[in-house]
Design a protein around this motif. Sequence first.
Motif, mmCIF file in Angstrom:
data_model
loop_
_atom_site.group_PDB
_atom_site.id
_atom_site.type_symbol
_atom_site.label_atom_id
_atom_site.label_comp_id
_atom_site.label_asym_id
_atom_site.label_seq_id
_atom_site.Cartn_x
_atom_site.Cartn_y
_atom_site.Cartn_z
ATOM 1 N N TYR A 130 0.831 -1.206 0.000
ATOM 2 C CA TYR A 130 0.000 0.000 0.000
ATOM 3 C C TYR A 130 0.866 1.257 0.000
ATOM 4 C CZ TYR A 130 -3.575 3.432 1.092
ATOM 5 O OH TYR A 130 -4.412 4.522 1.033
ATOM 6 N N GLU A 133 2.284 1.794 -3.458
ATOM 7 C CA GLU A 133 1.302 2.193 -4.455
ATOM 8 C C GLU A 133 0.746 3.592 -4.224
ATOM 9 O OE1 GLU A 133 -0.447 -2.334 -5.294
ATOM 10 O OE2 GLU A 133 -1.617 -0.887 -4.128
ATOM 11 N N VAL A 134 0.633 3.996 -2.963
ATOM 12 C CA VAL A 134 -0.122 5.211 -2.648
ATOM 13 C C VAL A 134 0.696 6.309 -1.990
ATOM 14 C CG1 VAL A 134 -2.144 6.094 -1.379
ATOM 15 C CG2 VAL A 134 -2.221 3.823 -2.421
ATOM 16 N N HIS A 264 0.320 4.366 -11.459
ATOM 17 C CA HIS A 264 -0.434 4.468 -10.207
ATOM 18 C C HIS A 264 -1.065 5.845 -10.017
ATOM 19 C CE1 HIS A 264 1.924 0.825 -9.503
ATOM 20 N NE2 HIS A 264 1.011 0.504 -8.612
ATOM 21 N N PRO A 393 -5.508 -4.442 -5.778
ATOM 22 C CA PRO A 393 -5.231 -4.030 -7.160
ATOM 23 C C PRO A 393 -4.407 -5.067 -7.935
ATOM 24 C CG PRO A 393 -5.036 -2.138 -5.721
ATOM 25 C CD PRO A 393 -5.234 -3.338 -4.827
ATOM 26 N N PHE A 495 -3.065 -0.476 -13.021
ATOM 27 C CA PHE A 495 -3.405 -0.341 -11.609
ATOM 28 C C PHE A 495 -4.889 -0.052 -11.456
ATOM 29 C CE2 PHE A 495 -3.795 2.541 -7.830
ATOM 30 C CZ PHE A 495 -3.510 1.599 -6.863
ATOM 31 N N ASP A 496 -5.576 -0.930 -10.766
ATOM 32 C CA ASP A 496 -7.009 -0.776 -10.494
ATOM 33 C C ASP A 496 -7.175 -0.256 -9.070
ATOM 34 O OD1 ASP A 496 -9.727 -0.920 -10.201
ATOM 35 O OD2 ASP A 496 -9.855 -3.109 -10.301
ATOM 36 N N ALA A 497 -7.443 1.023 -8.946
ATOM 37 C CA ALA A 497 -7.541 1.643 -7.626
ATOM 38 C C ALA A 497 -8.901 1.448 -6.977
ATOM 39 C CB ALA A 497 -7.244 3.141 -7.741
ATOM 40 N N TYR A 500 -9.603 0.356 -3.369
ATOM 41 C CA TYR A 500 -9.220 1.287 -2.301
ATOM 42 C C TYR A 500 -10.293 2.329 -2.004
ATOM 43 C CZ TYR A 500 -4.462 -0.616 -2.447
ATOM 44 O OH TYR A 500 -3.363 -1.438 -2.375
#
Length: 760
Positions: A130, A133-134, A264, A393, A495-497, A500
């Motif tokens: 996480y 990615e974020v 991302h 994701p 990337f499939d957000a 989230y």
Amino acid sequence: MITLKNGPIWLQNNQEIIETVENISVEQGKKNTIAYSILESHNSSDVEGTLKLTFDSLTSHDLTYVGVIQTAKASGLKEFPVPYVLTNCHNSLCAVGGTINDDDHLFGLTAAKKYGGIYVPPHQAVIHQYMREVMAGCGKMILGTDSHTRYGALGTMGIGEGGGEVVKQLLKNTYDISTPKVIAVYLEGTPKKGIGPQDVALAMIGKVFKNGFVKNTILEFVGPGIENLSIDFRNGIDIMTTETTCLSSIWATDEKVREYFKIHGREEVYAKLTPGELACYDGLVHIDLNKVESMIALPFHPSNVYTIKELNENPQKILAAVEEEIRKQMDNPEITINLQDKIVDGKIKVDQAEIAGCAGGTYENMFDVAEILKGCSLTDDYFTLNVYPASMPIYSQMMDDGSAKSLLQAGAVIKTAFCGPCFGAGDVPANQSFSIRHTTRNFPNREGSKPNEGQIAYVALMDARSIAATALNGGFLTPATDLLEEIESDVEYKFDASPYTRVYNGFEKANEDEIVKLGPNIADWPEMIELQEDILLKVASVIADSVTTTDELIPSGDAASLRSNPKKMSDYTLSRRDPAYVPVAKEIQKLEEERQAIVKGNQVELSEELNALIDKVLENVDSTKENFIKNTEFGSVIYAVKPGDGSAREQAASCQKVLGGLANISVEYATKRYKSNLINWGMIPFTASPEIINELDRNDYIYIEGIRKKLEENATTINALLIKENTVKTIELKVEDVSKEDKEIILNGSLINFYASQNK
């Protein structure tokens, strides 16, 4: 494959190692490292050689965030000053303890709402995926309460520490350290087919762990070989740098990193990071990627490294040597060690395989394993293969590209984002089983077995590709380099957000009216008193192992389910390494509670036990009984040669403190984070010469007169009285590399007390 060299080491234009330079000093050259620029941009100290760092964001998982927030709340917390991410990946699949896991998760969510935090629900992502990615960004620094807080491949300097250091950041204080050395990790060449990030990482760990070459340093990855590695490959190496005992890591960045952030949705956080034209380093780890082979780390440490080919050619000889080391390490005649039984017809057969967590659960690992197993069927024998994508994701992409279906059809079991197999909270193998894992650690009993109940399992670390090759071969150990066909992993990642959307982002939205929900297992820290004038320590455990891991100091697995109840969890301290420790610690703790009752006037007469102890000590100490009771604090002490390797979790120290621990004695501390944990819980990190192990026995006493004054006066050498059953002698202890503020914490009795004293 890997060579080491002491500094100064010069790097020119991030391409070439050169022997000598002109017209630039070593000091100037060190300022041209990437590490120097990031540290300076986060540093508020004006004292040369000392750093006071403030981080861009913080992170904890559900094994640690309750303790962090409870400590910060007791110390005056009002609002999270920086983004603080609370993930739920360590205790989300554990079927133990009734409601306590989700009680902690509810605590986390309501705390995020009250103090302005970011809450990632269970099964969404493991903590470090996480953050990659974020939250990661080039030039940033992130502090986490997990030892594998590493995002260097994304240009982010991550540091894993105990909860006390995150508490300091939450209370707007700094992370204080001496300026660390910076070691260049120079990469050249291209990995051959079948080689994955774990192979490179294990080769490096095997080279640098035992000699301490990179201990408490920053590893700076440089050189032309970086461009030949994908981002997932780089992340896979980077996350394992924790096992070298370095402090942190950072990599030169390039267009692949830019593309990662673009995928991302965060291209704006990219910046090109590269050393200056001439950069100077304190040492060099030179890795020729062309020569890296498929590796395996045998029980019970990531540094116990062999090539799989070497192991397969000499299975009996190598496994016999490993068995002998295990017997020494376990020191338990009731446990049968029979790892050689895994040799079947001259080949090694394993029972279980796991690919999980921050190291194993990356997308490319998942995809490559699926490609290797596509169209095949796993054995119907006991062997199992469990895979855990590191985030939803990633799982979403696996469904889109068909790799999830390939894995399921081959007979693998796909589970949600979870760290459990890495630390004994999920997929605990059967007794005497041999498990191969692309996770981060294989410490003794970390996989969840209980030696005090006669259980043992053997865990080896391998790369996901060799695990897949082994699965393909019916569970017989096989290096991925033996596969005849090229493994392709160039599928476009999207990337499939959307998973989230369930993440609660409350940063800068603190609601003081929110009520933090406390389940019945969530308890406050017990009261801790400030350090008294003198101390009397009872030796509660003497551990002669060359290294003692935090998993041995406080086991993970089912014990970790009690993480939010300090008193209950403390009963597990050293339970899998030295079960006699807790009873001895409680004996002296009971006498200390009686001493405090007498000082407070709540008790008049001395018990027979306390009276006998005081009489014994006063035979050798010039004091009256009244003054001795008033001025001398009683507590326990652990001796270990090199304690604290592994996890950052503070319970390795706090559980000792809850049981009345006042100090550790060691030859050296395995990691800075364990030493920091001791200090933040008001425990003195003594060191001593290696010969002291010949002097100490369980139930000895160590009396130190004037310890408080000595710490106040910054004394580094402490003379103590060792009181044995029939002899008394003076021993020498050291208190070194402890800052003035750290001593203030010890004097106050804990970090909680330190902040409470400031807020008076």
